[in-house]
Motif scaffolding. Structure first.
Motif, mmCIF file in Angstrom:
data_model
loop_
_atom_site.group_PDB
_atom_site.id
_atom_site.type_symbol
_atom_site.label_atom_id
_atom_site.label_comp_id
_atom_site.label_asym_id
_atom_site.label_seq_id
_atom_site.Cartn_x
_atom_site.Cartn_y
_atom_site.Cartn_z
ATOM 1 N N GLU A 97 -8.371 4.408 2.255
ATOM 2 C CA GLU A 97 -7.349 3.856 3.153
ATOM 3 C C GLU A 97 -7.845 2.590 3.845
ATOM 4 O O GLU A 97 -7.094 1.626 4.022
ATOM 5 C CB GLU A 97 -6.941 4.904 4.186
ATOM 6 N N SER A 156 -0.276 1.710 6.177
ATOM 7 C CA SER A 156 0.269 1.743 4.820
ATOM 8 C C SER A 156 1.719 1.280 4.849
ATOM 9 O O SER A 156 2.438 1.486 5.829
ATOM 10 C CB SER A 156 0.185 3.161 4.249
ATOM 11 N N ASP A 157 2.157 0.668 3.760
ATOM 12 C CA ASP A 157 3.551 0.223 3.681
ATOM 13 C C ASP A 157 4.491 1.382 3.409
ATOM 14 O O ASP A 157 5.660 1.344 3.816
ATOM 15 C CB ASP A 157 3.688 -0.825 2.582
ATOM 16 N N ARG A 207 -5.144 -5.573 0.817
ATOM 17 C CA ARG A 207 -3.833 -6.163 1.096
ATOM 18 C C ARG A 207 -3.979 -7.472 1.855
ATOM 19 O O ARG A 207 -3.253 -8.438 1.587
ATOM 20 C CB ARG A 207 -2.975 -5.191 1.895
ATOM 21 N N ASN A 246 -3.354 4.709 -2.892
ATOM 22 C CA ASN A 246 -4.442 5.573 -2.431
ATOM 23 C C ASN A 246 -4.274 6.941 -3.077
ATOM 24 O O ASN A 246 -3.413 7.721 -2.689
ATOM 25 C CB ASN A 246 -4.413 5.673 -0.906
ATOM 26 N N SER A 274 -8.098 -0.234 1.206
ATOM 27 C CA SER A 274 -6.776 -0.693 0.756
ATOM 28 C C SER A 274 -6.195 -1.717 1.729
ATOM 29 O O SER A 274 -5.557 -2.696 1.305
ATOM 30 C CB SER A 274 -5.820 0.495 0.585
ATOM 31 N N ILE A 287 0.835 -1.206 0.000
ATOM 32 C CA ILE A 287 0.000 0.000 0.000
ATOM 33 C C ILE A 287 0.869 1.254 0.000
ATOM 34 O O ILE A 287 1.734 1.435 0.870
ATOM 35 C CB ILE A 287 -0.928 0.047 1.227
ATOM 36 N N SER A 344 0.458 5.376 0.275
ATOM 37 C CA SER A 344 -0.450 6.468 0.635
ATOM 38 C C SER A 344 0.293 7.792 0.614
ATOM 39 O O SER A 344 1.532 7.824 0.664
ATOM 40 C CB SER A 344 -1.054 6.238 2.029
ATOM 41 N N VAL A 403 4.443 5.875 3.007
ATOM 42 C CA VAL A 403 3.735 7.153 3.051
ATOM 43 C C VAL A 403 4.668 8.219 2.489
ATOM 44 O O VAL A 403 5.833 8.319 2.890
ATOM 45 C CB VAL A 403 3.325 7.522 4.493
#
Length: 262
Positions: free
Chosen positions: A173, A71-72, A180, A191, A176, A46, A48, A74
């Motif tokens: 978010e 998230s993975d 995952r 996102n 997502s 992910i 974002s 940002v």
């Protein structure tokens, strides 16, 4: 009073946790290396973007905060977060706004399968045609107002390598993270907020000079005053009030790795 102060302290810590989640991209070489990395995911991943509006939502909405924190990756989006990082003696790097960076990601997936989840027709249809003109294989497109199960089913059936989410915050978010958890093949889940509206021609881009000087938000406000009034006219002062409150709280901590702005 004690409970109220505890809540303020918790919010300040959450604020700084979000700031510390940002990966700083120092220059164009680092941006290209990131593009290469994102074009070869080895698992559902992910991406974002954190802008001032997202910070404001995360301040009061646990679901939004959780989605961003889970998230993975940002990235910093906008001048507001840049100024916030500077206030906390953090490096800020390039402005990695999704409106510019997501089309670069899409072009890196030329010839590969993509799913578009978000906005509504005709903008979704326009975005699909544009991405197909860029050479992507659009295997699924769905408006952004369905329950999460719809997108989970479509992604499982079509196995896209890139999923562009454009449902708005905080729904995208939250969905997502569900994607995952459900997917069994490598995929980049992005996102993207209003990105399909831009690609689909609903919303024009600001002049280049406004983009380069961090003033694109002003152009967007002029184009969509009713929708964006609360986000910008009210939201920007609220965001900087949060920055000031966190600074007063003493919860800013040390920069990750001890790296600070000189």
């Amino acid at each position: 009073m004690a409970t109220q102060e505890a809540t303020k302290s918790e919010r300040a810590r959450n604020f700084m946790a979000l700031m510390n989640r940002i990966r700083i991209i120092d220059d164009e070489a680092a941006e290209q290396a990131l593009l290469d990395e994102l074009s070869r995911p080895t698992r559902p991943f992910i991406l974002s973007f954190l802008n001032a509006h997202a910070v404001n939502l995360g301040w009061n909405q646990p679901g939004m905060l959780e989605g961003l924190m889970r998230s993975d990756l940002v990235l910093r989006d906008g001048i507001g977060v840049k100024l916030g990082l500077k206030a906390f003696q953090r490096p800020f790097g390039l402005n990695m706004n999704g409106t510019d960076f997501i089309p670069k990601i899409a072009r890196a997936y030329k010839g590969r399968k993509v799913a578009l989840f978000g906005t509504r027709s005709p903008w979704l249809d326009n975005a699909r045609r544009t991405l197909e003109e860029w050479g992507l294989n659009v295997v699924a497109s769905q408006e952004g107002f369905d329950p999460p199960e719809t997108y989970l089913r479509l992604a499982a059936e079509t196995k896209p390598e890139l999923i562009i989410m454009a449902m708005g915050m905080p729904k995208q978010e939250e969905v997502s993270v569900k994607l995952r958890e459900a997917l069994t093949h490598p995929a980049l889940i992005v996102n993207g907020g209003a990105i399909l509206d831009y690609i689909g021609g609903k919303v024009p881009r600001a002049p280049v000079v406004m983009r380069k000087t961090g003033m694109e938000w002003l152009f967007r406000l002029a184009v969509e005053p009713r929708r964006l009034f609360s986000r910008y006219v009210l939201g920007i002062p609220i965001y900087f009030a949060h920055v000031a409150e966190v600074r007063r709280s003493g919860e800013t901590g040390e920069p990750p790795g001890g790296r600070a702005v000189r």
